[in-house]
Enzyme design. Structure first.
Site, PDB file in Angstrom:
ATOM      1  N   ASP A   8      57.207 -28.699   6.973  1.00 51.27           N
ATOM      2  CA  ASP A   8      57.303 -27.331   7.456  1.00 51.27           C
ATOM      3  C   ASP A   8      57.398 -26.429   6.215  1.00 51.27           C
ATOM      4  O   ASP A   8      57.887 -26.860   5.168  1.00 51.27           O
ATOM      5  CB  ASP A   8      58.551 -27.173   8.328  1.00 51.27           C
ATOM      6  CG  ASP A   8      58.768 -25.724   8.718  1.00 51.27           C
ATOM      7  OD1 ASP A   8      57.822 -25.111   9.249  1.00 51.27           O
ATOM      8  OD2 ASP A   8      59.880 -25.210   8.473  1.00 51.27           O
TER       9      ASP A   8
HETATM   10 MG   LIG Z   1      60.656 -23.502   9.561  1.00 47.10          MG
END
Ligand SMILES: [Mg+2]
Length: 227
Positions: A8
């Protein structure tokens, strides 16, 4: 066993909160809206979060997030709502120019590059995410960046990960691990498709009882203990 690491970006490798504030303040100046107070910035962040959560649940479209959050914010403080679309475009561009690494992020990615193939797996717009990844030099380390706007699906959807598996060229779930700060997108997505999960939890918030994570870390350098 693990070969592929899905990272991420916002809130994990990069400090999204600081970048967001810088990008919005730059837009306020360009659009002549005056100074953005901390209170109003906090209110915007709350509105923005609400829209992204609704997108993760599949309740609204991506475009409704990007413009809807600013429309609601503008209406609340009587800024000119006719400028929402233009404001959002400039915001994406400014966001793409702004990146701040989280502590030990670059070190962690560099360390893993010796033994793993790494990818970005991010919900966001192509302009902003590609800009940040290039600025931060992460595009040179990652084999490929998976950006929800380009794929047409967001984390935690099954379709997002299915696209990733196709592109990577392996559907063996035990070869993947996802590292992210969001329970609702990164961890929920990883659980949905049955890959290993690392929850980056720098604020040490309580984990929801109904969610299981394989690993929890508070500092990114702790990936060395896992991989
Ligand atoms: Mg994030």
């Amino acid at each position: 066993m693990i070969k592929y690491v899905l990272w991420d970006i916002d809130g994990t490798l990069l400090n999204f909160s600081l970048a967001e504030a810088k990008a919005i303040r730059a837009c306020f100046e360009e659009f002549g809206f005056g100074d953005l107070t901390d209170d109003r910035l906090d209110e915007y962040k709350k509105i923005n979060m609400k829209y992204w959560k609704a997108l993760e649940r599949g309740e609204i479209s991506r475009q409704e997030v990007l413009e809807g959050r600013f429309r609601e914010f503008f209406e609340k403080y009587s800024y000119d709502t006719r400028r929402v679309a233009a404001f959002n475009i400039r915001y994406q561009e400014n966001l793409g120019k702004t990146y701040v690494f989280n502590k030990n992020a670059y070190e962690a990615v560099r360390y893993l590059s010796k033994n793993y193939i790494q990818f970005a797996a991010t919900n966001g717009s192509a302009v902003a995410q590609n800009g940040k990844l290039e600025g931060a030099g992460l595009d040179k380390i990652f084999k490929e960046s998976f950006i929800s706007e380009l794929i047409g699906y967001e984390k935690p959807s099954y379709e997002f990960f299915s696209y990733v598996f196709d592109r990577v060229g392996s559907t063996k779930k035990d070869e993947y691990i996802i590292i992210g700060d969001s329970i609702t997108s990164d961890i929920a997505g990883g659980l949905r498709v049955g890959i290993k999960t690392v929850w980056f939890n720098p604020e040490k918030i309580d984990k929801p009882d109904d969610i299981t994570v394989d690993y929890e870390i508070n500092n990114l350098i702790e990936v060395k203990n896992i991989l």
